[in-house]
Design an enzyme around this catalytic site. Sequence first.
Site, short mmCIF file in Angstrom:
data_model
loop_
_atom_site.label_atom_id
_atom_site.label_comp_id
_atom_site.label_asym_id
_atom_site.label_seq_id
_atom_site.Cartn_x
_atom_site.Cartn_y
_atom_site.Cartn_z
N ARG A 177 -2.46 -16.45 29.08
CA ARG A 177 -3.08 -17.74 29.21
C ARG A 177 -2.43 -18.83 28.46
NH1 ARG A 177 -6.33 -13.32 26.34
NH2 ARG A 177 -4.10 -12.87 25.26
N ASP B 280 -5.29 -17.05 33.23
CA ASP B 280 -6.37 -15.85 32.44
C ASP B 280 -6.59 -14.89 34.19
OD1 ASP B 280 -7.91 -13.97 32.20
OD2 ASP B 280 -8.63 -14.60 30.06
N LYS C 91 3.85 1.18 33.63
CA LYS C 91 3.77 2.97 32.84
C LYS C 91 2.61 1.72 31.38
CE LYS C 91 5.08 4.20 28.70
NZ LYS C 91 6.15 5.23 27.95
N ASP D 225 9.05 3.57 36.26
CA ASP D 225 8.99 4.68 35.28
C ASP D 225 10.16 4.23 34.93
OD1 ASP D 225 9.96 6.83 33.34
OD2 ASP D 225 8.54 8.36 34.03
N HIS D 226 11.01 3.80 33.63
CA HIS D 226 12.61 2.75 33.71
C HIS D 226 13.56 3.65 33.83
CE1 HIS D 226 11.03 3.01 29.66
NE2 HIS D 226 12.79 3.01 29.19
N LYS E 10 17.68 4.08 34.94
CA LYS E 10 18.90 4.71 34.41
C LYS E 10 19.49 4.80 34.53
CE LYS E 10 15.98 5.48 29.56
NZ LYS E 10 17.15 3.86 29.42
N GLU F 160 13.22 10.15 18.87
CA GLU F 160 13.39 8.11 18.68
C GLU F 160 13.67 8.93 17.01
OE1 GLU F 160 10.79 5.70 20.99
OE2 GLU F 160 10.04 7.75 20.81
N ASP G 106 2.43 9.80 25.96
CA ASP G 106 3.30 8.10 25.82
C ASP G 106 4.50 8.78 26.93
OD1 ASP G 106 4.18 5.30 25.47
OD2 ASP G 106 5.22 6.42 24.46
N HIS H 205 8.22 10.56 31.60
CA HIS H 205 9.65 10.31 31.50
C HIS H 205 9.99 11.68 31.57
CE1 HIS H 205 9.14 6.19 30.71
NE2 HIS H 205 8.66 6.74 29.12
N LYS I 289 9.05 11.21 17.33
CA LYS I 289 9.60 9.60 16.73
C LYS I 289 9.37 10.43 15.06
CE LYS I 289 6.50 6.37 19.59
NZ LYS I 289 7.85 5.75 20.07
P1 NAP Z 1 2.51 -7.62 25.29
O1 NAP Z 1 3.64 -8.35 25.03
O2 NAP Z 1 1.38 -7.60 24.83
O3 NAP Z 1 2.26 -8.82 26.57
C1 NAP Z 1 0.87 -9.01 27.28
C2 NAP Z 1 1.28 -9.92 28.09
O4 NAP Z 1 -0.64 -10.24 29.31
C3 NAP Z 1 1.27 -11.39 27.77
O5 NAP Z 1 2.28 -11.63 28.18
C4 NAP Z 1 -0.47 -12.12 27.21
O6 NAP Z 1 -0.34 -13.80 27.89
C5 NAP Z 1 -0.99 -11.33 28.86
N1 NAP Z 1 -2.06 -11.67 28.96
C6 NAP Z 1 -2.54 -10.67 28.05
N2 NAP Z 1 -4.11 -11.15 28.46
C7 NAP Z 1 -3.86 -11.54 29.24
C8 NAP Z 1 -5.44 -12.38 30.09
N3 NAP Z 1 -6.55 -12.37 30.26
N4 NAP Z 1 -5.00 -12.91 31.39
C9 NAP Z 1 -4.05 -13.36 31.71
N5 NAP Z 1 -2.77 -12.75 30.67
C10 NAP Z 1 -3.08 -12.09 29.61
O7 NAP Z 1 3.09 -6.38 26.17
P2 NAP Z 1 4.33 -5.79 26.56
O8 NAP Z 1 4.56 -5.30 25.63
O9 NAP Z 1 4.60 -6.70 27.08
O10 NAP Z 1 3.84 -4.69 27.70
C11 NAP Z 1 2.94 -5.48 28.75
C12 NAP Z 1 3.40 -3.61 29.57
O11 NAP Z 1 4.16 -3.44 29.96
C13 NAP Z 1 1.87 -2.80 29.38
O12 NAP Z 1 1.20 -2.27 30.48
C14 NAP Z 1 3.28 -1.61 28.69
O13 NAP Z 1 2.66 -0.24 28.64
C15 NAP Z 1 3.88 -1.81 29.25
N6 NAP Z 1 5.40 -1.07 28.87
C16 NAP Z 1 5.53 -2.37 28.28
C17 NAP Z 1 6.94 -2.00 27.03
C18 NAP Z 1 8.09 -2.72 26.19
O14 NAP Z 1 8.84 -2.43 25.99
N7 NAP Z 1 7.02 -3.29 25.61
C19 NAP Z 1 8.20 -1.10 27.69
C20 NAP Z 1 7.29 -0.09 29.10
C21 NAP Z 1 5.93 -0.58 29.07
P3 NAP Z 1 -0.73 -14.86 27.27
O15 NAP Z 1 -1.48 -13.78 25.56
O16 NAP Z 1 -0.26 -15.82 27.46
O17 NAP Z 1 -2.31 -14.38 27.62
#
Ligand code: NAP
Length: 504
Positions: free
Chosen positions: A50, A93, A156, A185-186, A190, A224, A243, A248, A348
């Site tokens: 967004r 959005d 995930k 599942d990253h 690995k 962790e 989680d 994993h 953790k």
């Molecule tokens: P995040 O940092 O909270 O990012 C969320 C993303 O969603 C942002 O780009 C946000 O963009 C977008 N978003 C939220 N509401 C939206 C809407 N209504 N329309 C369009 N875009 C929207 O989350 P994240 O950590 O990257 O995680 C994302 C996914 O990856 C999750 O399912 C998480 O479980 C998984 N994951 C993440 C990690 C990690 O290391 N971060 C690891 C494994 C899995 P805007 O705010 O610009 O709208």
Amino acid sequence: MNTQIKSDPTVFVIFGGTGDLNMRKLAPALYNLYLDGWMPKQFSIIGTGRTKYTDEQYRQTLLDGINQFSRSGKADPVKWKAFSESVYYQSSDVKDHESYKEFGTRIEKHAADWKTKPNVIYYMAVSPNFFPIIASNLSKAKLTQDTKRVRVVIEKPFGHDLESAKELNQLLANIFDECQIYRIDHYLGKETVQNIMAFRFANSLFEPLWNRNYIEHVQISVTEQLGMGERGDYYDGSGALRDMIQNHLLQLLCLVAMETPINWESDEVRNRKVEVLRAMRPFTADDVRNSTVRGQYAKGWMEGKEVPGYREEAKVDPQSNTETFAAIKFFVDNWRWQGVPFYLRTGKRLHQSASVITIQFRDVPHKVFPSETSESWAQNRLIISIQPEMSIRLQVQAKRPGLDMILNPVDMVFDYKGTYSNQTPEAYETLLLDTMMGDQTLFMRGDQVESAWELVMPILNTWQNKKSLSFPNYSADSWGPESAEALIARDGFHWFTLPLTSKK
Ligand code: NAP
């Protein structure tokens, strides 16, 4: 898998293009694939969220992420410029179905410019609540129909429980063919994890020993040091079982326990893994009581710094019943593994951050050497260290140099750092490349995810319905609750830890 054959021209649409995952993992992975010559000549990366950005502003945010998180260090200005010319941003959005037409227009323009139909990969790096709406809106905009070229990557967690995982599978199945769905599942990307299969199935040495006759027990430990950080709100609705164990750790178990596939076809490999989950002994109420342990960390000290207890962490319910530690004893009921316990442990705020699989072999049937000759007798072990150290060690007994006959355990080590000078690709590089190549081997199939949920549901339900009166029950910088030691000690074993060289 790496074949040095490049994929067809590809368009990535990254939902969550402004999010943490994209900044830290996806963008650096795509950039490194580009640097290493794996990206097709014609590609395009369209980030979306967004937030209002121009293409230029968006490229700058990705560059900041790459400079901070890429394994190859700061981006080279010339190479970055060439790469970033293929990066675009679209503000929208995910709920606004009209905005999806714009993706269609962009993809068509690329197809016209490139004079060929590209592969299109929709990557859902957003909250799982949005997976269904994105899939439905893609379908409404008729962007999903080309089953050969269009793929969708689902991050995930895949479902919150069995029922929601089934619902999501059903919804996806109404829109996509299974061959289009890449459930990530990253852990499976690995290097060391992929090497479990190479070790097992490319060597004749292990297979004859890889069964109940020679293996006494298996431990899979993913520990962790970190606490919640900013993830309290997500984690408090999830916990260690959902989680980590459901995905994993059970995936690692499948790699250790699976039968030999007849070839490297993705469904053949995935069939063998699902068979393991199907053979796993379901949990009765007694099993949940006797074979599982849950924990939650109290405040304490880590490396000289005071750290809060779980219930004091930001965005966590001060009365939370969520487990930050789980240890579970599983059995695989088939001929190969009958009676061999698989102990899985994760948590953790533990003493060490490490992901390690240990296969403990049975003791020799008869000890030839008198007991005074062995200083620290240890049964043979195969230790697969996934992170932070990447190594595979076979621990054997050997004679210590000297005039007397004294036995010690020693390690035969395959250490990535010592063996290869090249940097190892990150898991996301492997998985993104596989997605481009249309190789699903390292991705979870729908039935695999459901089988894993089915297995953990009795534990999940019991833990949810019966609040733990002992929480918090372990201190920071420990190895978890004492009951976790008791769980394995009852069978005459103990948890192994590695003398690791680096901490994370
Ligand atoms: P995040 O940092 O909270 O990012 C969320 C993303 O969603 C942002 O780009 C946000 O963009 C977008 N978003 C939220 N509401 C939206 C809407 N209504 N329309 C369009 N875009 C929207 O989350 P994240 O950590 O990257 O995680 C994302 C996914 O990856 C999750 O399912 C998480 O479980 C998984 N994951 C993440 C990690 C990690 O290391 N971060 C690891 C494994 C899995 P805007 O705010 O610009 O709208």
